[in-house]
Enzyme design. Structure first.
Site, short mmCIF file in Angstrom:
data_model
loop_
_atom_site.label_atom_id
_atom_site.label_comp_id
_atom_site.label_asym_id
_atom_site.label_seq_id
_atom_site.Cartn_x
_atom_site.Cartn_y
_atom_site.Cartn_z
N TYR A 68 0.76 -1.31 0.10
CA TYR A 68 0.16 0.26 0.21
C TYR A 68 0.75 1.16 0.21
O TYR A 68 1.93 1.42 0.83
CB TYR A 68 -1.30 -0.04 1.16
CG TYR A 68 -2.07 -0.78 0.99
CD1 TYR A 68 -3.33 -0.51 1.32
CD2 TYR A 68 -1.76 -1.99 1.79
CE1 TYR A 68 -4.46 -2.08 0.88
CE2 TYR A 68 -2.28 -3.35 2.30
CZ TYR A 68 -4.38 -3.28 1.73
OH TYR A 68 -4.57 -4.11 1.77
N ARG A 173 -5.13 1.55 8.31
CA ARG A 173 -5.59 2.18 9.13
C ARG A 173 -4.91 2.78 10.67
O ARG A 173 -5.12 3.40 11.21
CB ARG A 173 -7.45 2.55 9.07
CG ARG A 173 -8.34 3.34 7.91
CD ARG A 173 -9.24 2.89 8.52
NE ARG A 173 -9.94 1.44 8.56
CZ ARG A 173 -10.62 0.87 8.96
NH1 ARG A 173 -11.41 1.52 10.38
NH2 ARG A 173 -11.03 -0.17 9.05
#
Length: 315
Positions: A68, A173
């Site tokens: 990511y 997150r």
């Protein structure tokens, strides 16, 4: 007949993974489609989608490492651990770029991560995000995840951009939240893009609009012909497994999902000794992939591990 294979879709912002599947059902005119792991609606990037018999691969693809690129906002703590949530606390960011990088590198390797309340994990039959929306917070057990690579790409405080390669089940997150916590100022994820999932990369991902255009212009071509070079065959994911092919007279054996013996193989492939529990790609008619078989010495046979045969009329 159903289309069998995997499409590497570039998920747009604002779509859930289920939204992507629903859109693809309309574009391709096929019901049997499954995704390989959820991406948050605001996240973008690589989402492998399985069609037809390839839906039996969904769990295998979900287990692969992911990569990511995330933007982190320091100085903010939210209830969702990203900037879509309610701000709980704001603090001054006093950390230097060097301190940020040092804190970031502390997450490299095994890392005990507590899943966020706003997640799809089920506890006692209810998803955490459902409880969170009811204003409830329950204790969650930490899970060991692995950060295999982590890199600080840019620092423009209070914003950071990081690249993360991680094991399945890692919440980016939560990593952003924990990084802010480690720096003493709080942190939340601002943006997220998945750039890799197993063998699937951003460079080869196709947008829904591009796919829709391809299918609209296919003319007299079949769906499979229109998707040539885009649709990834199921057997490509097992390319490191040796290939075996049955004699034409014995093909019905595995069309019905049965096991088979050494003498059922083409003569050129037969051998006296096979390694116990070795696994193989098995074909009929030269190139029709049927599934993965394992040789079991005790039984003296090749037994099915996972079959990828589309049934007649399946859509």
């Amino acid at each position: 007949m159903a289309i069998d294979g995997i499409l590497n879709i570039d998920k747009p912002r604002g779509f859930t993974s289920h939204d992507v599947v629903a859109k693809l059902r309309g574009i391709l005119g096929q019901k049997k489609i499954g995704h390989t792991g959820t991406l948050d609606p605001e996240a973008v990037g690589v989402l492998p989608v399985c069609l037809g018999s390839a839906t039996r691969l969904c769990d295998l693809l979900t287990n692969k490492d992911k990569e990511y690129v995330a933007q982190v906002r320091l100085g903010v703590t939210t209830d969702t651990q990203d900037m879509t949530g309610r701000i709980i606390e704001e603090r001054m960011v006093g950390a230097t770029a060097l301190e940020v990088e040092k804190a970031l590198m502390s997450f490299l390797g095994d890392y005990e991560q507590i899943p966020p309340m706003f997640s799809a994990i089920k506890i006692d039959g209810k998803r955490l995000y459902e409880l969170a929306r009811e204003g409830k917070e329950i204790e969650r057990k930490a899970r060991t995840v692995q950060i295999k690579e982590i890199e600080l790409l840019s620092v423009e405080l209070p914003l950071l951009t990081i690249r993360v390669k991680c094991s399945k089940g890692t919440y980016i997150r939560t990593l952003c939240h924990d990084l802010g916590k480690a720096l003493g100022c709080g942190g939340a994820m601002e943006q997220l893009e998945r750039t890799r999932s197993g063998m699937f990369t951003k460079a080869t991902a196709l947008s829904l609009e591009e796919l829709e255009g391809i299918m609209a212009k296919r003319g007299g071509k079949s769906k499979e012909e229109a998707l040539e070079g885009i649709l990834i065959p199921v057997d490509r994911l097992f390319s490191d497994y040796p290939a075996l092919q049955l004699k034409p007279a014995r093909e019905k054996l595995i069309e019905n999902g049965n096991s088979f013996e050494n003498h059922h193989l083409l003569p050129s492939l037969q051998q006296e000794v096979w390694p116990d529990h070795s696994q193989y790609r098995v074909y009929i008619q030269k190139d029709r992939f049927m599934g993965i078989y394992e040789y079991r010495k005790k039984e003296g046979r090749f037994c099915p591990v996972r079959m990828f045969i589309s049934k007649q009329g399946e859509k």
